[in-house]
Design an enzyme around this catalytic site. Structure first.
Site, PDB file in Angstrom:
ATOM      1  CD  GLU A 101      -1.267  28.232   9.083  1.00  0.00           C
ATOM      2  OE1 GLU A 101       0.065  27.688   9.261  1.00  0.00           O
ATOM      3  OE2 GLU A 101       0.024  29.936   9.154  1.00  0.00           O
ATOM      4  CG  ASP A 102       2.442  25.418  10.274  1.00  0.00           C
ATOM      5  OD1 ASP A 102       1.449  27.023  10.626  1.00  0.00           O
ATOM      6  OD2 ASP A 102       3.853  25.403  10.624  1.00  0.00           O
ATOM      7  CG  ASP A 105       3.813  32.149  18.093  1.00  0.00           C
ATOM      8  OD1 ASP A 105       3.368  32.017  19.526  1.00  0.00           O
ATOM      9  OD2 ASP A 105       5.019  32.344  17.767  1.00  0.00           O
ATOM     10  CB  THR A 106       1.467  36.341  16.289  1.00  0.00           C
ATOM     11  OG1 THR A 106       2.125  36.262  14.718  1.00  0.00           O
ATOM     12  CG2 THR A 106       3.409  36.629  17.157  1.00  0.00           C
ATOM     13  N   GLY A 107      -0.754  34.953  15.876  1.00  0.00           N
ATOM     14  CA  GLY A 107      -2.118  34.995  14.558  1.00  0.00           C
ATOM     15  C   GLY A 107      -1.680  36.175  13.537  1.00  0.00           C
ATOM     16  CE  LYS A 133       3.995  28.835  19.761  1.00  0.00           C
ATOM     17  NZ  LYS A 133       5.727  28.840  19.529  1.00  0.00           N
TER      18      LYS A 133
END
Ligand code: IMP
Ligand code: MG
Length: 178
Positions: A101-102, A105-107, A133
């Site tokens: 994955e790059d 964020d939220t998941g 993040k």
């Protein structure tokens, strides 16, 4: 928002990224050296550049496949709705799957993906993400390998886009404030 190249500050340089990828590649090589059948799955489009550098840093026989997921529109906020835009071309049953994955964020994207892939019964499933993040996480996801933990800012480059642009930058940039 209309972002231009001049509006970006470098958050992670090309050299920092490449150095870290070599470290992760060595770690993955060590972790998978006694297992057959390492199958690397890149989540399009954002991880295409990370994938190409990472697989060169893994000193094992492996296979590669691609899967397209989309959760973002042309904005910098997640829509929360994950959509599969392209399915795998190969079966993963009984294979050791490593998802590339790059950014997490939220998941929500990874949660959707992990649940989807588990129904296909891989021998094992692990995730490597270049960026994390954690401040913005809303669901728990297990990420085994992370390149860099970054603040909750919208980043661009090295595969990551803003409105489909800037994926070709060799570094990761952040929009300059003020
Ligand atoms: P999540 O579902 O919120 O974890 O978001 C994951 C996906 O959103 C990533 O795979 C990226 O494609 C995209 N994304 C999240 N944060 C950023 C960012 O800062 N820049 C570009 N894309 C991002
Ligand atoms: Mg992505």
């Amino acid at each position: 928002m209309n972002i231009k190249r001049e509006d970006l500050d470098v958050l992670l340089s090309e050299e920092q990224i490449q150095t870290r990828i070599k470290e992760i590649g060595a770690q993955i090589t060590e972790a998978y050296k006694d297992r057959d059948d390492l199958h690397v799955i890149a989540v399009l489009k954002g991880s295409f550049m990370f994938l190409t550098d990472l697989v060169k840093a893994i000193d094992l026989e492996l296979t590669v496949d691609f899967l397209g997921l989309s959760s973002y529109g042309d904005s910098t906020e997640t829509s929360g709705v994950v959509r599969m835009t392209q399915d795998l071309s190969l079966p993963i049953k009984n294979r050791h799957v490593l998802v590339v994955e790059d950014i997490v964020d939220t998941g929500l994207t990874l949660k959707y993906l992990v649940e989807n892939l588990q129904t296909r019964h891989p021998a094992s499933l692990a995730i490597v993400s270049l960026l994390d993040k954690p401040e913005n996480r809303t669901v728990d996801v297990d990420v085994q390998y992370t390149g860099f933990t970054i603040p909750n800012e919208f980043v661009i480059g090295y595969g990551l886009d803003y409105a489909e642009k800037f994926r070709n930058l060799p570094f990761i940039g952040v929009v300059r404030k003020g």
